[in-house]
Write an enzyme that holds these catalytic residues in place. Structure first.
Site, PDB file in Angstrom:
ATOM      1  CE  LYS A   1      -2.356   1.801   3.642  1.00  0.00           C
ATOM      2  NZ  LYS A   1      -2.276   3.272   3.579  1.00  0.00           N
TER       3      LYS A   1
ATOM      4  CG  ASP B   1      -4.992   4.496   1.808  1.00  0.00           C
ATOM      5  OD1 ASP B   1      -6.147   4.875   1.539  1.00  0.00           O
ATOM      6  OD2 ASP B   1      -4.583   4.307   2.967  1.00  0.00           O
TER       7      ASP B   1
ATOM      8  CE  LYS C   1      -7.196   6.771   4.696  1.00  0.00           C
ATOM      9  NZ  LYS C   1      -5.807   6.322   4.462  1.00  0.00           N
TER      10      LYS C   1
ATOM     11  CG  HIS D   1     -13.884  13.893   1.060  1.00  0.00           C
ATOM     12  ND1 HIS D   1     -14.079  13.922   2.428  1.00  0.00           N
ATOM     13  CD2 HIS D   1     -15.093  14.173   0.516  1.00  0.00           C
ATOM     14  CE1 HIS D   1     -15.335  14.210   2.698  1.00  0.00           C
ATOM     15  NE2 HIS D   1     -15.974  14.382   1.551  1.00  0.00           N
ATOM     16  CG  ASP D   2     -12.150  18.249  -4.315  1.00  0.00           C
ATOM     17  OD1 ASP D   2     -13.125  19.012  -4.545  1.00  0.00           O
ATOM     18  OD2 ASP D   2     -10.993  18.650  -4.168  1.00  0.00           O
ATOM     19  CB  ILE D   3     -16.719  18.728  -6.479  1.00  0.00           C
ATOM     20  CG1 ILE D   3     -15.551  19.213  -7.331  1.00  0.00           C
ATOM     21  CG2 ILE D   3     -17.081  19.757  -5.416  1.00  0.00           C
ATOM     22  CD1 ILE D   3     -15.884  20.439  -8.176  1.00  0.00           C
TER      23      ILE D   3
ATOM     24  CB  THR E   1      -9.194   2.936  12.279  1.00  0.00           C
ATOM     25  OG1 THR E   1      -8.107   3.237  11.401  1.00  0.00           O
ATOM     26  CG2 THR E   1     -10.102   1.947  11.596  1.00  0.00           C
TER      27      THR E   1
ATOM     28  NE  ARG F   1       1.636   3.803  12.686  1.00  0.00           N
ATOM     29  CZ  ARG F   1       0.793   4.726  13.144  1.00  0.00           C
ATOM     30  NH1 ARG F   1       1.267   5.789  13.771  1.00  0.00           N
ATOM     31  NH2 ARG F   1      -0.506   4.568  12.959  1.00  0.00           N
TER      32      ARG F   1
HETATM   33  O1  C5P Z   1       0.796   1.952  10.900  1.00  0.00           O
HETATM   34  P1  C5P Z   1      -0.641   1.521  10.868  1.00  0.00           P
HETATM   35  O2  C5P Z   1      -0.818   0.027  10.920  1.00  0.00           O
HETATM   36  O3  C5P Z   1      -1.524   2.257  11.842  1.00  0.00           O
HETATM   37  O4  C5P Z   1      -1.086   1.957   9.385  1.00  0.00           O
HETATM   38  C1  C5P Z   1      -2.376   2.109   8.999  1.00  0.00           C
HETATM   39  C2  C5P Z   1      -2.408   2.527   7.555  1.00  0.00           C
HETATM   40  O5  C5P Z   1      -3.741   2.419   7.127  1.00  0.00           O
HETATM   41  C3  C5P Z   1      -1.976   3.969   7.307  1.00  0.00           C
HETATM   42  O6  C5P Z   1      -1.325   3.999   6.034  1.00  0.00           O
HETATM   43  C4  C5P Z   1      -3.267   4.734   7.219  1.00  0.00           C
HETATM   44  O7  C5P Z   1      -3.220   5.808   6.337  1.00  0.00           O
HETATM   45  C5  C5P Z   1      -4.222   3.669   6.690  1.00  0.00           C
HETATM   46  N1  C5P Z   1      -5.617   3.806   7.076  1.00  0.00           N
HETATM   47  C6  C5P Z   1      -6.044   3.881   8.377  1.00  0.00           C
HETATM   48  N2  C5P Z   1      -7.367   4.056   8.671  1.00  0.00           N
HETATM   49  C7  C5P Z   1      -8.274   4.095   7.727  1.00  0.00           C
HETATM   50  C8  C5P Z   1      -7.854   3.976   6.392  1.00  0.00           C
HETATM   51  C9  C5P Z   1      -6.511   3.805   6.109  1.00  0.00           C
HETATM   52  O8  C5P Z   1      -5.224   3.794   9.291  1.00  0.00           O
HETATM   53  N3  C5P Z   1      -9.537   4.168   8.036  1.00  0.00           N
END
Ligand code: C5P
Length: 236
Positions: free
Chosen positions: A36, A63, A65, A67-69, A118, A209
Site C-alpha cells: 500500500k 491509498d 483517500k 474527497h472532493d467534488i 480508525t 507500523r
Molecule cells: O501503521 P498503521 O498500521 O496504523 O497503518 C495504517 C495505515 O492504514 C496507514 O497507512 C493509514 O493511512 C491507513 N488507514 C487507516 N485508517 C483508515 C484507512 C486507512 O489507518 N480508516
C-alpha cells in the site's frame, strides 16, 4: 490451514525515506498479497513510488483517500489510472455522485470507500457531532458505496460483523487499525488484533507500523503468519 494467509495482508509503506521505502518493497512485496502506497509516500515521491512498489508487489493499493467534488475526484482518478493500481481509495462521505464518478473513472481498477477513519474514537466523533453508534453510520456509508459500484469499504475491524451481515461477499471489507495484543496503539483507536480481524471476516488486513517499525520486521511477519494460522486451525 488456509492457503497463504499473508495474501490477505496489505503492508502500509508509510515513510519519507526513499531507501527505506525500497527496502520495505523488497522485503514485504514477495511475502504479502498487497503493498500500500499512502499519502506520505505519494506526496513525497509521486508516481515513482507507485512504479517502484509495483515492481515488487502482487497487488498495488494506492491509498489516496480522495474527497472532493465529483469532477475533481474523477479527474484525479484518471490522472493516476495509468499507474496501474489495483485499488484506490476515496472517502464515502463524498456522497453518491462522487463515488460513482470515481468508479467510472477507475476503469479496470477497483475503488474502495473509506468510512469512518480508525483513529476516531467516541469522544472525537461526538466533537464532530457524529455521535451515536459509529457502526450504524459505517454500515450506511458502506451500503451507499456498494450501490455506487465501489468494490469494497475500509472500516475498523470492530465493525466487521455488522458489515459482513449487511454486505455479503464479493463486497470487500478492508481493515486497518490492526495491532498485536498488548502493543502500542500509536494513533489508532478502533483497533483489534489480526486474529480478530481474520475471524471477523476481513478480506484485507492493512498493517503498517507493527511490521515496518518492528525491531525485527522478518520476525514480526513470521509472528503474524503464525497468529493467522492459529485462527484457521481454531475454526477448522
Ligand atoms: O501503521 P498503521 O498500521 O496504523 O497503518 C495504517 C495505515 O492504514 C496507514 O497507512 C493509514 O493511512 C491507513 N488507514 C487507516 N485508517 C483508515 C484507512 C486507512 O489507518 N480508516
Amino acid at each position: 490451514m488456509r492457503e497463504d494467509n499473508l495474501n490477505r495482508v496489505a503492508v502500509a509503506l508509510d515513510t519519507s525515506d526513499w531507501a527505506e521505502f525500497q527496502r520495505w518493497c523488497e522485503l514485504f512485496g514477495p511475502r504479502v498479497g498487497t503493498l500500500k502506497v499512502g499519502l506520505e509516500c505519494f506526496c513525497r515521491f509521486g508516481p515513482p513510488a507507485v512504479e517502484e512498489a509495483r515492481r515488487h508487489a502482487r497487488r498495488l493499493f494506492l491509498d489516496l483517500k480522495l474527497h472532493d467534488i465529483p469532477t475533481t475526484v474523477a479527474r484525479a482518478i484518471s490522472a493516476v489510472r495509468d499507474l496501474g493500481a489495483d485499488l484506490v481509495t476515496v472517502h464515502a462521505a463524498g456522497g453518491v455522485a462522487m463515488l460513482s464518478a470515481a468508479v467510472d473513472a477507475a476503469g479496470a481498477g477497483k475503488i474502495l470507500a473509506v468510512t469512518l477513519l480508525t483513529h476516531l474514537d467516541e469522544s472525537e466523533l461526538a466533537i464532530l457531532d457524529l455521535d451515536g453508534p459509529g457502526a450504524v453510520r459505517v454500515c450506511a456509508w458502506a451500503r451507499v458505496a456498494r450501490n455506487a459500484g465501489c468494490a469494497g469499504a475500509v472500516c475498523s475491524p470492530l465493525e466487521l460483523e455488522m458489515l459482513r451481515r449487511a454486505l455479503p461477499a464479493p463486497f470487500l471489507l478492508v481493515t486497518p487499525g490492526i495491532r498485536p495484543r498488548g502493543s502500542q496503539d500509536d494513533d489508532q483507536r478502533r483497533s483489534a488484533t489480526a486474529a480478530d480481524a481474520l475471524a471477523g471476516g476481513s478480506d484485507m488486513l492493512v498493517i503498517g507500523r507493527p511490521l515496518t517499525r518492528a525491531a525485527d520486521p522478518e520476525k514480526a511477519l513470521a509472528q503474524l503468519e503464525l497468529e493467522m494460522a492459529r485462527v484457521d486451525s481454531a475454526s477448522s
